[in-house]
Write a protein that holds these residues in place. Structure first.
Motif, PDB file in Angstrom:
ATOM      1  N   ALA A  55       7.748  10.570   5.977  1.00 29.97           N
ATOM      2  CA  ALA A  55       7.215   9.222   6.658  1.00 29.97           C
ATOM      3  C   ALA A  55       5.948   9.211   7.602  1.00 29.97           C
ATOM      4  CB  ALA A  55       8.269   8.412   7.362  1.00 29.97           C
ATOM      5  N   GLU A  56       4.894  10.062   7.059  1.00 36.09           N
ATOM      6  CA  GLU A  56       3.722  10.200   7.700  1.00 36.09           C
ATOM      7  C   GLU A  56       3.057   8.982   7.652  1.00 36.09           C
ATOM      8  OE1 GLU A  56       3.091  15.154   7.542  1.00 36.09           O
ATOM      9  OE2 GLU A  56       1.900  13.975   6.129  1.00 36.09           O
ATOM     10  N   ILE A  57       2.116   8.704   8.693  1.00 29.38           N
ATOM     11  CA  ILE A  57       1.274   7.593   8.474  1.00 29.38           C
ATOM     12  C   ILE A  57      -0.155   8.097   8.318  1.00 29.38           C
ATOM     13  CG2 ILE A  57       0.454   5.423   9.743  1.00 29.38           C
ATOM     14  CD1 ILE A  57       3.427   5.514   9.259  1.00 29.38           C
ATOM     15  N   ARG A  58      -0.407   8.435   7.180  1.00 30.27           N
ATOM     16  CA  ARG A  58      -1.772   8.796   6.643  1.00 30.27           C
ATOM     17  C   ARG A  58      -2.143   7.842   5.828  1.00 30.27           C
ATOM     18  NH1 ARG A  58      -2.592  14.806   6.507  1.00 30.27           N
ATOM     19  NH2 ARG A  58      -0.766  15.998   7.210  1.00 30.27           N
ATOM     20  N   ASP A  59      -3.403   7.315   6.071  1.00 31.94           N
ATOM     21  CA  ASP A  59      -4.150   6.221   5.120  1.00 31.94           C
ATOM     22  C   ASP A  59      -4.419   7.188   3.898  1.00 31.94           C
ATOM     23  OD1 ASP A  59      -5.558   4.260   4.002  1.00 31.94           O
ATOM     24  OD2 ASP A  59      -6.443   3.616   5.491  1.00 31.94           O
ATOM     25  N   THR A  60      -3.539   7.042   2.929  1.00 31.65           N
ATOM     26  CA  THR A  60      -3.935   7.602   1.719  1.00 31.65           C
ATOM     27  C   THR A  60      -4.118   7.035   0.122  1.00 31.65           C
ATOM     28  OG1 THR A  60      -2.605   9.439   2.661  1.00 31.65           O
ATOM     29  CG2 THR A  60      -2.847   9.678   0.233  1.00 31.65           C
ATOM     30  N   ILE A  61      -5.220   7.181   0.056  1.00 27.73           N
ATOM     31  CA  ILE A  61      -5.515   6.333  -1.426  1.00 27.73           C
ATOM     32  C   ILE A  61      -5.453   7.798  -2.672  1.00 27.73           C
ATOM     33  CG2 ILE A  61      -7.101   5.158  -2.980  1.00 27.73           C
ATOM     34  CD1 ILE A  61      -8.022   3.952  -0.332  1.00 27.73           C
ATOM     35  N   PHE A  62      -4.559   7.344  -3.571  1.00 27.84           N
ATOM     36  CA  PHE A  62      -4.453   8.265  -4.665  1.00 27.84           C
ATOM     37  C   PHE A  62      -4.913   7.633  -5.875  1.00 27.84           C
ATOM     38  CE2 PHE A  62      -0.758  11.208  -5.911  1.00 27.84           C
ATOM     39  CZ  PHE A  62      -1.621  11.883  -7.122  1.00 27.84           C
ATOM     40  N   ARG A 116       4.950   2.003  -3.095  1.00 30.68           N
ATOM     41  CA  ARG A 116       5.870   0.639  -2.989  1.00 30.68           C
ATOM     42  C   ARG A 116       6.434   0.730  -1.617  1.00 30.68           C
ATOM     43  NH1 ARG A 116       7.781   0.467  -7.659  1.00 30.68           N
ATOM     44  NH2 ARG A 116       9.921   1.488  -7.281  1.00 30.68           N
ATOM     45  N   ARG A 117       7.039   1.849  -1.329  1.00 29.85           N
ATOM     46  CA  ARG A 117       8.140   2.007  -0.243  1.00 29.85           C
ATOM     47  C   ARG A 117       7.348   2.628   1.061  1.00 29.85           C
ATOM     48  NH1 ARG A 117      13.761   4.548  -2.213  1.00 29.85           N
ATOM     49  NH2 ARG A 117      13.954   3.560  -0.153  1.00 29.85           N
ATOM     50  N   ASN A 118       6.120   3.376   1.024  1.00 30.61           N
ATOM     51  CA  ASN A 118       5.507   3.640   2.178  1.00 30.61           C
ATOM     52  C   ASN A 118       3.982   2.944   1.882  1.00 30.61           C
ATOM     53  OD1 ASN A 118       3.858   5.086   3.840  1.00 30.61           O
ATOM     54  ND2 ASN A 118       4.668   7.149   3.479  1.00 30.61           N
ATOM     55  N   ARG A 119       3.802   2.163   2.894  1.00 34.69           N
ATOM     56  CA  ARG A 119       2.531   1.172   3.137  1.00 34.69           C
ATOM     57  C   ARG A 119       1.460   2.026   3.096  1.00 34.69           C
ATOM     58  NH1 ARG A 119       4.394  -4.434   5.425  1.00 34.69           N
ATOM     59  NH2 ARG A 119       6.256  -5.086   3.927  1.00 34.69           N
ATOM     60  N   SER A 120       1.486   3.230   3.786  1.00 38.70           N
ATOM     61  CA  SER A 120       0.053   4.156   3.913  1.00 38.70           C
ATOM     62  C   SER A 120      -0.223   4.770   2.658  1.00 38.70           C
ATOM     63  CB  SER A 120       0.668   5.007   5.128  1.00 38.70           C
ATOM     64  OG  SER A 120       1.349   6.142   4.869  1.00 38.70           O
ATOM     65  N   ILE A 121       0.562   4.876   1.711  1.00 41.64           N
ATOM     66  CA  ILE A 121       0.034   5.232   0.489  1.00 41.64           C
ATOM     67  C   ILE A 121      -0.238   4.152  -0.527  1.00 41.64           C
ATOM     68  CG2 ILE A 121       0.835   6.794  -1.458  1.00 41.64           C
ATOM     69  CD1 ILE A 121       2.790   7.994   0.228  1.00 41.64           C
TER      70      ILE A 121
END
Length: 368
Positions: free
Chosen positions: A154-161, A182-187
């Protein structure tokens, strides 16, 4: 914790150390996409894996009676340390990928060394807290390791894949990537494909990787730490796009599947790992008669250490062959014992040994 340091003893687990036991057992094989399979491995003894997401292992495969060495990036996450997985795409004419797909099954074993490599956001953290992961084809594997880790913790990293594939059916981990986003908004995840699949039209980004597609997905890409993995032409294209856009290339990191394109330090690590896999270290079977426990013990390790790492609790104190606390009767087998006075010669002649300083030279049965 580095990759070779043991976990706290209270847990009953230790980190897998290929210098002591480099054999892994295949636990499962999973279909991921068209001609793509994941192979899940576990150590022979009760160990856990410690590595940084994005690193790779060097494997030794015996194909046609000859050892063949290959590097494969770990696709699993260190947040799930009991197993480790690699994800392999079948390559036309590829001796290892085809052998794995056609012949390798759960229960089979192979040798591995590592982990190795600098391609990890653990080693190159973003100053802004923002990341862009760009992968092509099977280059998705290190990105999945990083994304899975962020999701699990549950890391808060602003990640775009951003992943590029030939067609929708060639997108590896499509469902899992969508679930994590869908479940981790930072991804956030996006795909770009070159063509439709039979009976499957594509309504997302189309074509090849370009500055326009990167900007559409990550308008602020110039502020992000960027990781790229995929075929050499794909990575060269991304590199050219970033340079033309004025990106700070000190924040650009890439991982190659081609040994000749690895960084010199990584090449040295792979060569050293391959050499270590070829040097044979025998492993012997240690049976404890009363408890009916059996552990595997490399010839370089003491019987006590192997038993401890398998979760057994045995009496011991000095661990140097001095106090005699671990004195045990050897019912069968041969050992090399180097003690410091903790046992008398007449006891040795009667079949006793100190397991804290005894290394096996054959299969051994201990009366415990």
């Amino acid at each position: 914790m580095d990759a070779t340091s043991p976990a706290p003893a209270a847990t009953g687990f230790y980190a897998w150390n290929p210098e002591e036991d480099d054999v892994l057992i295949c636990r499962a094989v999973r279909e991921e996409a068209e001609d793509v399979k994941s192979f899940i491995f576990a150590p022979r003894s009760q160990r856990r894996f410690a590595y940084q997401p994005g690193q790779f292992l060097t494997f030794e495969f015996e194909i046609g009676g000859e050892p063949v060495h290959r590097c494969y990036t770990i696709s699993s996450a260190p947040s799930r340390p009991d197993t480790v997985s690699i994800t392999v795409k079948r390559v036309p004419g590829g001796p290892v990928s085809n052998w794995l797909h056609d012949h390798f099954r759960p229960g089979q074993m192979l040798k591995a060394a590592g982990p190795m490599g600098d391609f990890s956001w653990s080693r190159h953290p973003s100053r802004t807290g923002r990341y862009l992961l760009i992968s092509g084809g099977s280059g998705v594997t290190p990105m999945m390791s990083m994304a899975r880790t962020a999701y699990d913790l549950a890391e808060i990293r602003d990640t775009i894949f951003l992943h590029a594939a030939r067609s929708p059916r060639d997108i590896v981990f499509a469902d899992e990537i969508a679930m994590m986003a869908r479940r981790n908004r930072s991804i956030r995840a996006a795909h770009i494909v070159e063509a439709d699949s039979p009976l499957q039209a594509w309504h997302g980004f189309r074509g090849r990787i370009s500055r326009a597609s990167i900007e559409a997905v990550a308008p602020d890409f110039l502020t992000r730490e960027i990781f790229v993995c995929g075929p050499s032409p794909f990575m060269a294209a991304v590199r050219a796009i970033l340079k033309e856009a004025g990106f700070d290339m000190a924040r650009h990191h890439e991982e190659s599947f081609n040994f000749d394109e690895l960084a010199p330090r990584e090449q040295a690590e792979v060569e050293e790992a391959a050499a270590s896999l070829e040097s044979e270290v025998k492993t012997w079977r240690i049976e404890f008669a009363k408890t009916k426990r059996v552990v595997e013990c490399p010839e370089t390790m003491t019987i006590l250490e192997a038993a401890r790492r398998a979760g057994m609790r045995l009496p011991s104190s000095c661990s140097k062959g001095l106090c005699g606390t671990c004195k045990s009767r050897k019912l069968s087998g041969e050992v090399e014992m180097r003690h410091q006075g903790g046992i008398r010669q007449r006891e040795v002649d009667a079949g006793m040994m100190l397991i804290c300083c005894s290394r096996p030279r054959s299969d051994v049965t201990v009366e415990r």
